[in-house]
Structure formats: C-alpha cells, structure tokens
Design an enzyme around this catalytic site. Structure first.
Site, PDB file in Angstrom:
ATOM      1  CD  GLU A   1      -2.897  -1.360   0.263  1.00 39.21           C
ATOM      2  OE1 GLU A   1      -2.932  -0.540  -0.674  1.00 39.21           O
ATOM      3  OE2 GLU A   1      -3.653  -2.340   0.344  1.00 39.21           O
TER       4      GLU A   1
ATOM      5  CG  HIS B   1      -4.471  -0.239   5.813  1.00 43.67           C
ATOM      6  ND1 HIS B   1      -5.854  -0.149   5.773  1.00 43.67           N
ATOM      7  CD2 HIS B   1      -4.167  -1.424   5.234  1.00 43.67           C
ATOM      8  CE1 HIS B   1      -6.335  -1.233   5.178  1.00 43.67           C
ATOM      9  NE2 HIS B   1      -5.336  -2.024   4.852  1.00 43.67           N
TER      10      HIS B   1
ATOM     11  CG  HIS C   1      -7.052  -5.581   7.741  1.00 41.87           C
ATOM     12  ND1 HIS C   1      -6.459  -6.697   7.150  1.00 41.87           N
ATOM     13  CD2 HIS C   1      -6.822  -4.553   6.890  1.00 41.87           C
ATOM     14  CE1 HIS C   1      -5.888  -6.350   6.006  1.00 41.87           C
ATOM     15  NE2 HIS C   1      -6.080  -5.053   5.821  1.00 41.87           N
TER      16      HIS C   1
ATOM     17  CD  GLU D   1     -15.444  12.534  25.401  1.00 42.51           C
ATOM     18  OE1 GLU D   1     -14.282  12.215  25.115  1.00 42.51           O
ATOM     19  OE2 GLU D   1     -15.841  12.773  26.542  1.00 42.51           O
TER      20      GLU D   1
ATOM     21  CG  HIS E   1      -9.218  -3.713   2.627  1.00 46.36           C
ATOM     22  ND1 HIS E   1      -8.495  -3.835   1.467  1.00 46.36           N
ATOM     23  CD2 HIS E   1      -8.284  -3.752   3.618  1.00 46.36           C
ATOM     24  CE1 HIS E   1      -7.203  -3.965   1.741  1.00 46.36           C
ATOM     25  NE2 HIS E   1      -7.051  -3.912   3.039  1.00 46.36           N
TER      26      HIS E   1
HETATM   27  P1  13P Z   1       1.169  -5.500   3.083  1.00 42.68           P
HETATM   28  O1  13P Z   1       1.620  -6.738   3.830  1.00 42.68           O
HETATM   29  O2  13P Z   1       1.747  -5.447   1.703  1.00 42.68           O
HETATM   30  O3  13P Z   1       1.423  -4.249   3.884  1.00 42.68           O
HETATM   31  O4  13P Z   1      -0.411  -5.618   2.863  1.00 42.68           O
HETATM   32  C1  13P Z   1      -1.286  -5.735   3.937  1.00 42.68           C
HETATM   33  C2  13P Z   1      -2.591  -5.081   3.697  1.00 42.68           C
HETATM   34  O5  13P Z   1      -3.325  -4.834   4.637  1.00 42.68           O
HETATM   35  C3  13P Z   1      -2.981  -4.694   2.324  1.00 42.68           C
HETATM   36  O6  13P Z   1      -4.095  -3.865   2.299  1.00 42.68           O
HETATM   37 ZN    ZN Z   2      -5.313  -4.047   4.156  1.00 39.94          ZN
END
Ligand code: 13P
Ligand code: ZN
Length: 274
Positions: free
Chosen positions: A118, A142, A144, A172, A213
């Site tokens: 990313e 980023h 998940h 809040e 995602h």
């Molecule tokens: P990477 O291991 O390449 O960082 O990818 C993980 C991910 O969450 C892709 O969206």
């Molecule tokens: Zn991801």
C-alpha cells in the site's frame, strides 16, 4: 548518538504503536501497514546507520512534495506481531528521490523484502496531508479492525450515513472526527487506483473506511493516529451491538450535536447535520 538505531524514539514509538494495534486484533497475519514521515532532526540523528548504496525504484505514484523525505514503513507481507521484537527485519527506512517518483531502502528489512504493497496509498495520503495542513500530519495507519469492516456490509456506503451513525454511538466521536469519515467503495487493494481514491478523500477527512477491507487514518503523531483508529473502531463496535439488539430506538439529535460543537469549540461538519 545511539548504540543501535532502534533506540531512536521515533522507531520505538512506531514499534509500540504496531504492537498496540496487534494486541487490539487489528493485524491478523500481515494485515495492515504503518508509515511515518521522519523529521529532519530525527533522520540526522541516525545517518550513521543508513546505507545509501541501493538503487532507486518506482513508487507507483508521483509525490512531488515528498521529494528527498525519509519514511519509516512496514514491510510487505511482514507481521505486525513481529515489529516490536524484530524491528529491523520487518520495517524499513526509505528515501524519496528528487523527482518524487522513486524510493530506495536505506535501512531495515535486513532479511530481504520490500515496503508495504500500500506504499502508493500511504505516500499519496502523506502528500495530500503535507500540502493541506502545513506538514503537521506525519503518520498514516492502515488496519483491519473487525467492527469497522462489519458495518460496511450492512449500512449504505455513504460517508454522510456512516459518519452520522458513528457520531451517534459515542458522544465524543464528533469532537474526535468532526469532519466525519470518508468511505471508499470496494476496490482491488495495493495499486494506484485505490491510492488516488483514498487521497482524494484524505483532502477532506482524517479517516477513511475501505469497504469490506479496513480503515486508513492520518494524524500528527502515533498517539493521535492510533487514538483516532481506536475511537472509530469502538464506535463501530457499539453500532454492531446496537444493531444486534434490534437497532437504534433513541439517539442524539442534530441540535444536540450542534450544542456539543459549540461547547467544545469544534465545527462538526454542518453538511452531515440535516
Ligand atoms: P502488506 O503486507 O503489503 O502491507 O499488505 C497488507 C494489507 O493490509 C494490504 O491492504
Ligand atoms: Zn489491508
């Protein structure tokens, strides 16, 4: 001068944040990625550890205003669970060249590897934030997180709808993300297309949900960026629970949000309060 580069506070702070995220359950396997735009004085303190001999390779995006900057980045396929205990195997420092189109690894990923897939999205988001708010933001994160992903299967993928629902879940929330959160429809991750869609939204929001995602957050430092992710995910968790108990029966009114904004001296996105 540090005995080892991993004593540098910016690397320690990065590794601690990665570990916190892992302990939250937001980083299964290699899920998620984290990048930090290193301050001039911080890179100057570690120059003795850098290897400037590698070739520059294309980023897959052009980020002119990030030319000659250095970033601490997670490795592609590397596990967040390993970052704190084996930092130099799982993260790298990269340098952007003078054109803003290429990067090279100057430290880290000692057993091989490359920066997160990313990287285009991270660097384009950094580029937008540097331009928009005077270089104050340095962290792009980023993850998940379960509930933030779950809600994208049930509610309309519209920023206004999702932002308002998240605000309603915890008083809040509108103080912490007054602009709301952006929503990117499902797309193939890892390329320029999702990077462009994300960076367009980052002009307006500090957090974006990628449907089905995960979440991207931007912030000035590790604590604030992590705190933003944590707040959004907690609100999403409450939303999942409320929905599971039969849905919202009473909530905070838009007038209530307006009063809240006044009391905390924050402009809560007026377009989302009608
Ligand atoms: P990477 O291991 O390449 O960082 O990818 C993980 C991910 O969450 C892709 O969206
Ligand atoms: Zn991801």
């Amino acid at each position: 001068m540090y005995k080892s580069i991993i004593e540098a506070p910016f690397i320690k702070g990065y590794a601690r944040m990665a570990q916190e995220g892992y302990l939250k359950g937001w980083h299964e396997r290699n899920g998620g990625n984290l990048t930090y735009r290193i301050k001039k004085e911080e890179i100057e303190e570690v120059t003795a550890f850098l290897d400037l001999s590698k070739e520059f390779v294309p980023i897959g995006a052009t980020v002119k205003n990030l030319r000659n900057e250095y970033f601490l980045v997670s490795g592609s396929g590397k596990y967040f669970s390993n970052i704190q205990c084996a930092t130099e195997e799982n993260v790298a420092i990269i340098e952007i060249d003078d054109s803003g189109e290429n990067y090279r690894i100057v430290w880290g990923l000692v057993n091989g590897g490359k920066p997160t897939s990313e990287l285009p999205a991270h660097l384009m988001n950094h580029s937008v934030k540097k331009e928009a708010i005077n270089g104050e933001h340095r962290v792009i994160y980023h993850a998940h997180p379960v509930n933030s992903i779950a809600i994208t299967f049930v509610f309309p993928l519209e920023s206004k709808v999702i932002s308002h629902l998240l605000w309603e879940m915890m008083t809040e929330c509108p103080i912490i993300f007054p602009q709301g959160v952006g929503v990117v429809p499902w797309m193939v991750p890892g390329g320029e297309k999702i990077a462009i869609a994300s960076s367009e939204l980052m002009k307006k929001y500090d957090a974006i949900i990628w449907a089905h995602h995960g979440v991207f957050c931007s912030g000035t430092d590790f604590d604030l960026t992590f705190g933003l992710m944590d707040t959004i995910e907690k609100a999403a968790e409450i939303l999942v629970k409320v929905q599971s108990m039969g849905g919202i029966k009473q909530t905070i009114s838009n007038d209530g949000f307006r009063e809240l904004g006044k009391a905390f001296n924050v402009t809560i996105n007026p377009d989302y309060l009608d």
